[in-house]
Write a protein that holds these residues in place. Sequence first.
Motif, short mmCIF file in Angstrom:
data_model
loop_
_atom_site.label_atom_id
_atom_site.label_comp_id
_atom_site.label_asym_id
_atom_site.label_seq_id
_atom_site.Cartn_x
_atom_site.Cartn_y
_atom_site.Cartn_z
N GLY A 70 20.90 -30.99 -37.82
CA GLY A 70 21.78 -30.60 -36.72
C GLY A 70 21.82 -29.10 -36.58
O GLY A 70 21.68 -28.37 -37.57
N GLU A 71 22.00 -28.65 -35.34
CA GLU A 71 22.11 -27.22 -35.09
C GLU A 71 23.35 -26.66 -35.80
O GLU A 71 24.26 -27.40 -36.18
N ALA A 74 27.02 -28.12 -35.35
CA ALA A 74 26.95 -29.50 -34.90
C ALA A 74 27.92 -30.42 -35.63
O ALA A 74 28.14 -31.55 -35.21
N VAL A 217 20.22 -37.42 -37.12
CA VAL A 217 20.40 -36.22 -36.30
C VAL A 217 21.81 -36.20 -35.72
O VAL A 217 22.23 -37.15 -35.05
N GLY A 219 23.55 -34.82 -32.99
CA GLY A 219 23.30 -34.18 -31.71
C GLY A 219 24.59 -33.69 -31.07
O GLY A 219 25.63 -33.58 -31.70
N GLY A 220 24.52 -33.39 -29.77
CA GLY A 220 25.68 -32.90 -29.05
C GLY A 220 26.66 -34.01 -28.72
O GLY A 220 26.28 -35.18 -28.57
N ASN A 253 27.97 -28.91 -28.51
CA ASN A 253 28.05 -28.44 -29.89
C ASN A 253 29.53 -28.20 -30.24
O ASN A 253 30.16 -27.30 -29.68
#
Length: 422
Positions: A70-71, A74, A217, A219-220, A253
């Motif tokens: 994840g970014e 996140a 993952v 994600g958003g 995010n």
Amino acid sequence: MTVTVFRREIPRGTVISDIDVLEAPATTPPEIPYPPAGHGLLGRRDECDVLDRLVAGVRAGHSQVLVLRGEAGAGKTALLDYLRERAAGCQVIRAAGAESEMDLPFAALHQLCAPFLDRLGLLPGPQRDALGVAFGMRDGAEPDRFLVGLGFMSLLSEAAADRPLICVADAAQWLDEPSARALAFVARHLAGGPVAVLMAARPGRLERDLAGLPELVAGGLADGDARVLLFSAVTGRLDERVSDRIVAEAHGNPGALLELAARMCPEELAGGFGLPGAVTLAAPVEESFRERLAPLPETTRRLLLVAAAEPTLDPVLIWQAAGALGVRSRDVAPAAEAGLIEFGGPVRFRDPLARFAVYRTASPQDRQSVHHALAATADPDRRAWHRGQAAPGPDEELAAELERAVPAARARGGLGADGAFR
């Protein structure tokens, strides 16, 4: 027993089972907790289901491996906290990578092994010696990485004989290289038994070492969940148009969304009457954006400044004001190619901090010119506010206009918006 400490206060080698590691309290912006939902975390039902299955599997005596991607922002750490809360009856050892320790070999591995170092004597001699040298417990030549990996796996298996064990590495992108290799080795070679290895990392990091391992993952968030999170973080009035912009700029995010909300003043949140120039950015961040803006054509920079100066990012208003300043539709392409802004439908900056940086790096004269153009096409109360920002000095007529705009601002945004006209 659960002990809560700040990460900066943890001496090397003191991470033990069931420690909950928190970040040191932020000053700007303030940290806002990620709210729980009816099932797990808000907007993370699927991710929480995967973590629940991982815990159930290790409790049943099966080895488990998972890479959480994840970014930044996140919510990976929030998911790891959820895992620890659900892991009743399991041992949980947890280390977090730190950029400052990336050059210290085996630093993270030492954190993970510290609770079980009294069991080193149970390992085969070569594995015991390799770990002992790696952790500075005995003299010797640089240990063989293969033996270190085997020793780490054996130590986890010994500890799991008492009760199921979950080994967690947060911020794995900042792990020192020998520790990351040892964790990846164990993840690939777990033969069975109640041991789970979970590593959380940003996309693009440790890709080769972790390739082929099961991934999850983060994600958003969906827009609806993002709005719920935003409203949970704002204690005062929040204008609907402002909330739409924050949700759009955060791209789902949760960390970025909470940071945007925390950086905004009450006036901006209540009615959109706030200046992005009032937000302080770290010097390296501001300089980085300045370097990205410098090569752009002047008209493109002007378009970005118009978008930054209009808090609601109303596309019609932005294009009308930009057109009055000589900007044409083709001028958006360089900004889009530079990854700064999107004009396909709703206007939104790609990076949540870009809007603040664009406004802060512009000259006072350019800011006044942009506000003057926006005032020419805005609704009455917003026109008065833009005119106030465009004024070079005190103006009796303008002061009277601002005073007349107060009731409308108060009706829409309450006292927070009211204060922007005082």
